[in-house]
Design a protein around this motif. Structure first.
Motif, mmCIF file in Angstrom:
data_model
loop_
_atom_site.group_PDB
_atom_site.id
_atom_site.type_symbol
_atom_site.label_atom_id
_atom_site.label_comp_id
_atom_site.label_asym_id
_atom_site.label_seq_id
_atom_site.Cartn_x
_atom_site.Cartn_y
_atom_site.Cartn_z
ATOM 1 N N LEU A 169 0.822 -1.215 0.000
ATOM 2 C CA LEU A 169 0.000 0.000 0.000
ATOM 3 C C LEU A 169 0.848 1.253 0.000
ATOM 4 C CD1 LEU A 169 -2.706 -1.260 2.436
ATOM 5 C CD2 LEU A 169 -3.108 -0.500 0.108
ATOM 6 N N ALA A 170 2.046 1.152 0.576
ATOM 7 C CA ALA A 170 2.904 2.336 0.614
ATOM 8 C C ALA A 170 3.430 2.693 -0.763
ATOM 9 C CB ALA A 170 4.067 2.092 1.574
ATOM 10 N N ARG A 171 3.214 1.834 -1.770
ATOM 11 C CA ARG A 171 3.735 2.100 -3.105
ATOM 12 C C ARG A 171 2.641 2.386 -4.130
ATOM 13 N NH1 ARG A 171 6.886 3.236 -0.794
ATOM 14 N NH2 ARG A 171 8.958 2.553 -0.306
ATOM 15 N N VAL A 172 1.393 2.385 -3.697
ATOM 16 C CA VAL A 172 0.300 2.656 -4.634
ATOM 17 C C VAL A 172 0.369 4.120 -5.058
ATOM 18 C CG1 VAL A 172 -2.201 2.802 -4.839
ATOM 19 C CG2 VAL A 172 -1.161 0.867 -3.664
ATOM 20 N N GLN A 173 0.281 4.369 -6.373
ATOM 21 C CA GLN A 173 0.354 5.743 -6.867
ATOM 22 C C GLN A 173 -1.019 6.391 -6.927
ATOM 23 O OE1 GLN A 173 3.217 7.398 -7.514
ATOM 24 N NE2 GLN A 173 4.243 5.592 -6.728
ATOM 25 N N PRO A 189 -3.580 10.453 -4.314
ATOM 26 C CA PRO A 189 -3.122 11.159 -3.103
ATOM 27 C C PRO A 189 -2.211 12.320 -3.500
ATOM 28 C CG PRO A 189 -2.755 8.789 -2.934
ATOM 29 C CD PRO A 189 -3.136 9.062 -4.345
ATOM 30 N N ARG A 225 1.512 11.792 -3.942
ATOM 31 C CA ARG A 225 2.022 11.015 -5.062
ATOM 32 C C ARG A 225 2.271 11.850 -6.315
ATOM 33 N NH1 ARG A 225 3.635 7.653 -2.076
ATOM 34 N NH2 ARG A 225 2.631 5.668 -1.644
ATOM 35 N N THR A 272 1.993 11.313 -11.944
ATOM 36 C CA THR A 272 2.518 10.530 -10.825
ATOM 37 C C THR A 272 3.563 9.587 -11.395
ATOM 38 O OG1 THR A 272 0.982 8.703 -11.045
ATOM 39 C CG2 THR A 272 0.250 10.561 -9.742
ATOM 40 N N ALA A 273 4.133 8.769 -10.544
ATOM 41 C CA ALA A 273 5.122 7.804 -11.025
ATOM 42 C C ALA A 273 4.458 6.727 -11.877
ATOM 43 C CB ALA A 273 5.855 7.167 -9.857
ATOM 44 N N ALA A 274 3.141 6.621 -11.830
ATOM 45 C CA ALA A 274 2.437 5.622 -12.623
ATOM 46 C C ALA A 274 1.850 6.282 -13.859
ATOM 47 C CB ALA A 274 1.324 4.984 -11.795
ATOM 48 N N THR A 307 -2.132 6.431 -14.241
ATOM 49 C CA THR A 307 -2.979 7.383 -13.521
ATOM 50 C C THR A 307 -3.756 8.249 -14.504
ATOM 51 O OG1 THR A 307 -1.420 7.425 -11.710
ATOM 52 C CG2 THR A 307 -2.970 9.248 -11.856
#
Lengths: 490, 160
Positions: free
Chosen positions: A431-435, B98, B101, B125-127, B130
């Motif tokens: 969960l700490a890595r979810v973007q 968030p 992020r 974001t890094a993804a 998104t």
């Protein structure tokens, strides 16, 4: 924090670098020339034996007539190549400080690259066969981003190990950094092999030492690092061959059958079939070769993955740099209970073709115990949640076989998604890595009151998503992932 | 209202002027494709090939007809710790990002949007997946929102 290699000074690469980088090309050119001018060379050295027959080829005749000039041209080109290689080696340097890694290179076009150590996503040591013979290795320091790696090719093998340990120790913000640094001091990283002779006196002995050291390096290209006992997973080569055979088995058999049939009825078709055959079997063989001598272990600096028989690669993933984990089981692996583990990481995910795939497979094949142990290295004490929220019965229309399995679960650190009946996968996203997280439905799924949830992580082979969930469950999952992610971020 | 569409309430809408931007961005390629397809029956003199431009025309008209609803379906909301974005009428999509992020916030102005004084805001974001882009914000609002988001992201920054 201080390690002997992190001195902030500029260093040059391994002296054999230009040769190793261009070496194969040079050898290929020489080989080509030898084949092309075989007659010419034979004519020079044993010309009298063959008799001075007039050459039909005008180019060869010209060469024979102006052999001094030709030799001068060849020499000039060689000198130019060597000189340029030497110059580019002189200009190529790197340095590591407490905060940065810097690399500068280029004679005509200058390039200067620097990366911050606190952004390091992993450090790999690659030893291709040819440089490995010379005790050289390529050090790849990957940063976040698609093209964010610093590649030092080549540095001396032992130095690569020291650099990696130093960079990882400096990069880790954890308390264990100090321990790691002192552990390096205790266990010298160079080559303390069993073959290492104690006494060092006299030139012959030193030469012997060097040879023994090189042999040790070649035979056991593992890092001499403190390894957490019990965390080591190694693999039997037979299982690897079997697993890859089963994964590609059907395709290989079809192609082979096609080749046999073609050979009987239409021999000319072999021109098409044989390249395909070579391609398929070559791919499988490469997969096997690359994954041989596989080992994974937990070191103070992170998870270390090593693989390769002739060309070896040694990767170290600092803790907490894994963005998603996928356990998958192809259909034919089911009877043996084998699983494969792949991960998403923030760096080098879009790298040149085949290399990228190796980079993401953290366990090519393993039993369920080994698989769970590997996942346990990434997420300590992780175990599969007992209860999954699965798709409702009406999802049968979309997930014919898997609707009972298709679902999700939470534990305190990760969201777990499960998919597939025949080709089973289990995706774990810390969960700490979810973007970010999205929920969506379409006209068809809305009519069935179903929806899909996408958990967005960095780009990679693992795409954490689960579809055909009950719409309320999906929205609940979406909301929970979001709120738990926020909780995990602080 | 289905569960997904109702996943968040009290949406901020984008500017109604954005309907015009969207209409024009549909109309221009639509007109070009339809016009190009008209050349096919004209050149070949085969009567049933008129179906091609006719079909293109129907598609363009449908797209135009749904544009106001599609624009109304775009919404966003700034919550305490994250931004929620939704779009789509046939395929609903709701995304929560968030603040911590966010890597970048871009403000882009296309030529048509600029003529209407609008801008779009893109969150990176890094993804890659998104993909949150809020179109049709008045320029001043877009800049204010960007500054606000950057400040929020800064205060909630988390390591990658």
């Amino acid at each position: 924090m201080t390690s002997p290699v992190i001195d902030g000074e500029w260093h040059r690469l391994h002296p054999a670098t230009p040769f190793l980088r261009g070496g194969i090309v040079v050898i290929a050119i020489i080989g080509y020339l030898v084949v092309q001018f075989r007659d010419f060379f034979i004519g020079i050295f044993i010309g009298s034996v063959a008799g001075r027959e007039p050459h039909a080829d005008p180019f060869t005749r010209w060469l024979l007539e102006h052999s001094v000039l030709a030799l001068l041209i060849v020499l000039g080109v060689l000198v130019a190549i060597v000189g340029f290689g030497w110059l580019s080696w002189r200009m190529h340097a790197y340095r590591v400080t407490d905060e940065l890694v810097e690399e500068r290179e280029g004679v005509i076009w200058r390039r200067h690259r620097r990366g911050r150590l606190d952004r390091v996503q992993g450090v790999d040591i690659v030893r291709p066969l040819f440089p490995r013979l010379f005790g050289a290795a390529r050090l790849e320091i990957s940063m976040a981003g698609s093209d964010g790696s610093i590649r030092l090719s080549y540095v001396a093998s032992a130095r690569a190990d020291e650099l990696r340990a130093g960079i990882l120790a400096a990069a880790s913000l954890r308390r264990r950094a100090e321990q790691a640094a002192s552990a390096e001091g205790a266990a010298p990283l160079a080559v303390p092999g069993p073959l290492h002779p104690r006494d060092t006196g006299g030139a012959t002995s030193r030469l012997q030492d060097a040879i023994v050291a090189r042999a040790n390096e070649f035979l056991a290209p593992e890092l001499r690092e403190p390894v957490d006992a019990g965390s080591l997973v190694t693999m039997h080569p037979g299982r690897l061959v079997g697993a890859i055979g089963l994964r590609f088995g059907a395709m290989m058999l079809v192609v082979l059958a096609g080749a046999i049939v073609a050979a009987f009825y239409r021999p000319e078709l072999l021109f098409v079939v044989i390249p395909i055959l070579i391609g398929v079997y070559g791919f499988a063989a490469r997969e096997v070769l690359r994954s041989l001598q596989y080992s994974i272990a937990l070191t103070p600096d992170g998870i270390r993955v090593g693989y390769g028989l002739l060309s070896t690669t040694n990767e170290t993933l600092p803790p907490g740099r894994v963005h998603a984990i996928e356990l998958s089981q192809p259909l034919f692996w089911r009877p043996f209970g084998w699983w494969r583990v792949r991960i998403n990481r923030a760096s080098a995910s879009i790298r040149d073709g085949g290399a990228a795939q190796a980079n993401t497979t953290i366990l090519p094949v393993g039993t369920i115990e080994e698989t769970l142990r590997v996942v346990g290295l990434i997420l300590p004490d992780w175990s599969e949640p007992p209860v999954f929220t699965t798709s409702p019965a009406r999802a049968r229309w979309l997930r014919w076989f898997s609707w009972r399995l298709n679902g999700f679960a939470f534990d305190d650190r990760a969201v777990v998604l499960r998919r597939g009946r025949f080709w089973r996968t289990l995706t774990v996203v810390p969960l700490a890595r979810v973007q970010s997280v999205g929920v969506e439905d379409g006209p068809l799924t809305r009519a069935l009151r179903l929806a899909r949830v996408d958990v967005h992580t960095v780009v990679g082979v693992v795409r954490p998503r689960v579809g055909a969930l009950d719409a309320d469950d999906a929205v609940g999952l979406w909301r929970d992932v979001e709120s738990r992610t926020l909780g995990a971020m602080t | 209202m289905t569960a997904v569409a109702a996943a968040g309430q009290e949406w901020q809408r984008v500017s109604p002027r954005y309907v015009w931007v969207d209409l024009i961005t549909v109309l221009i390629p639509g007109a070009i494709v339809t016009g190009g397809l008209t050349a096919v029956p004209l050149a070949s003199r085969i009567a049933w090939l008129w179906l091609l431009p006719a079909a293109a025309l129907v598609i363009v008209v449908l797209l135009l007809a749904f544009t106001p609803r599609r624009v109304r379906a775009i919404g966003y909301r700034l919550r305490e710790d994250d931004l929620v974005f939704r779009r789509g009428i046939m395929w609903h999509r709701v995304i929560a990002v968030p603040y911590g992020r966010m890597q970048l916030v871009d403000v882009n102005r296309g030529p048509i949007a600029r003529a209407f004084g609008l801008a779009e805001l893109k969150f990176v974001t890094a993804a890659v997946a998104t993909g949150v882009v809020i179109p049709g914000l008045p320029e001043a609002d877009a800049e204010a929102l960007r500054d606000q988001l950057v400040a929020l992201a800064e205060s909630r920054r988390a390591a990658l």
